[in-house]
Design a protein around this motif. Structure first.
Motif, PDB file in Angstrom:
ATOM      1  N   SER A  40      -2.910   7.510   3.867  1.00 11.84           N
ATOM      2  CA  SER A  40      -2.758   6.542   2.772  1.00 11.84           C
ATOM      3  C   SER A  40      -3.279   7.161   1.481  1.00 11.84           C
ATOM      4  O   SER A  40      -4.218   7.970   1.503  1.00 11.84           O
ATOM      5  CB  SER A  40      -3.523   5.247   3.078  1.00 11.84           C
ATOM      6  OG  SER A  40      -4.924   5.445   2.967  1.00 11.84           O
ATOM      7  N   ARG A  49       0.842  -1.197   0.000  1.00 18.69           N
ATOM      8  CA  ARG A  49       0.000   0.000   0.000  1.00 18.69           C
ATOM      9  C   ARG A  49       0.878   1.248   0.000  1.00 18.69           C
ATOM     10  O   ARG A  49       1.922   1.291   0.641  1.00 18.69           O
ATOM     11  CB  ARG A  49      -0.930   0.027   1.222  1.00 18.69           C
ATOM     12  CG  ARG A  49      -1.906  -1.137   1.271  1.00 18.69           C
ATOM     13  CD  ARG A  49      -2.838  -1.005   2.456  1.00 18.69           C
ATOM     14  NE  ARG A  49      -3.739   0.131   2.321  1.00 18.69           N
ATOM     15  CZ  ARG A  49      -4.588   0.511   3.281  1.00 18.69           C
ATOM     16  NH1 ARG A  49      -4.638  -0.140   4.442  1.00 18.69           N
ATOM     17  NH2 ARG A  49      -5.380   1.549   3.087  1.00 18.69           N
ATOM     18  N   TYR A  91       1.574   5.239   0.842  1.00 23.14           N
ATOM     19  CA  TYR A  91       1.239   6.249   1.839  1.00 23.14           C
ATOM     20  C   TYR A  91       1.965   7.551   1.504  1.00 23.14           C
ATOM     21  O   TYR A  91       2.965   7.557   0.782  1.00 23.14           O
ATOM     22  CB  TYR A  91       1.651   5.786   3.246  1.00 23.14           C
ATOM     23  CG  TYR A  91       0.944   4.542   3.712  1.00 23.14           C
ATOM     24  CD1 TYR A  91      -0.227   4.623   4.461  1.00 23.14           C
ATOM     25  CD2 TYR A  91       1.441   3.271   3.408  1.00 23.14           C
ATOM     26  CE1 TYR A  91      -0.886   3.469   4.897  1.00 23.14           C
ATOM     27  CE2 TYR A  91       0.796   2.119   3.833  1.00 23.14           C
ATOM     28  CZ  TYR A  91      -0.365   2.218   4.573  1.00 23.14           C
ATOM     29  OH  TYR A  91      -1.010   1.092   4.997  1.00 23.14           O
TER      30      TYR A  91
END
Length: 287
Positions: free
Chosen positions: A127, A106, A108
């Motif tokens: 995020s 992910r 950020y």
């Protein structure tokens, strides 16, 4: 990389060469002294620019968008793609441009200025997925409110807003031009004082360096302001295109880098509110 048709430097030149928008620009280089043939680059404020000398093959709004993207200097990831909010997200606490990080697949955004010193910044963190959702939600909210407005009310509000921005920018540019002229005169006066023996070489060198540095800084600021003014005038000439923009980008499921470039000037991101998952943001739109 191995193409013999288009090289990087050729594309780079095309993206910044005003000949493609119908302008003739000369005087980019000048001699250091009449005693030598050596040339050096001149600041853009000293270039000779004549607009409309021939037919443009790139329209001005597209050109201005490209110049804005170049000025952002957004760096791509290793895979070659530019981050969704690269150079667009800023820390609300210190104004520092937020940097991209990746953890467990992910992406950020965080303010790395907080790592410089303990009291440099309290830090901002969000995020990319959450920020994207917040931007889409805000865009949909604006669309619902804006499209409900009366057409005449929107038009009047738009014109007053842009004309006000233009007047403020013109006044600011005039002030910069006046200060540049003062530094130019100051450099000339310093030289005359040196010639007359009123100023020694050491003091002349120190003062002229300081004057030249500040003059160059102001010239860069002036150039950026002139670019902003050109963009404003283009928007005023085109008319109120916000309705078309809003209608085009409502009910989005995901954003793209192109959409972000078109719609958003920048976003400020604050620190997460203690005890909640809420992160305060402020979106500065291009419309």
């Amino acid at each position: 990389k191995n193409s013999t048709l288009w090289k990087y430097f050729a594309i780079s030149d095309m993206l910044t060469n005003e000949i493609y928008i119908g302008n003739m620009v000369q005087g980019k280089y000048g001699s250091v002294s009449y005693k030598t043939k050596q040339n050096k680059p001149r600041p853009q404020s000293e270039w000779y620019r004549v607009e409309g000398t021939h037919e443009a093959i790139i329209d001005r709004p597209l050109w201005n968008r490209v110049q804005s993207m170049i000025a952002e200097r957004a760096k791509p990831f290793d895979c070659g793609t530019v981050g969704l909010f690269a150079r667009k997200a800023r820390c609300a606490n210190c104004g520092y441009t937020m940097r991209s990080t990746k953890n467990r697949g992910r992406h950020y955004l965080q303010c790395s200025n907080r790592h410089v010193a303990k009291d440099a910044c309290i830090g901002s963190f969000i995020s990319v997925e959450k920020l994207e959702r917040m931007v889409i939600d805000e865009l949909n909210r604006l669309a619902a409110a804006y499209l409900d407005k009366d057409e005449l009310e929107r038009s009047i509000e738009f014109c007053e807003n842009l004309q006000g921005q233009k007047k403020q920018l013109v006044d600011t540019l005039s002030a910069y031009e006046k200060r540049i002229a003062e530094y130019t005169k100051g450099l000339r006066d310093l030289y005359m004082d040196k010639v007359k023996g009123l100023l020694n070489d050491s003091d002349f060198s120190a003062l002229s360096k300081e004057f030249s540095s500040e003059k160059s800084r102001l010239e860069r600021v002036l150039l950026d302001g002139q670019r902003q003014l050109a963009e404003l005038e283009d928007r005023i000439a085109v008319g109120d295109n916000r309705k078309a923009l809003v209608e085009r980008y409502i009910n989005l499921e995901h954003l793209t880098r192109e959409i972000v470039e078109i719609l958003i000037d920048h976003i400020t991101v604050g620190k997460r509110i203690s005890g909640t998952k809420d992160v305060p943001i402020e979106i500065h739109w291009n419309f």
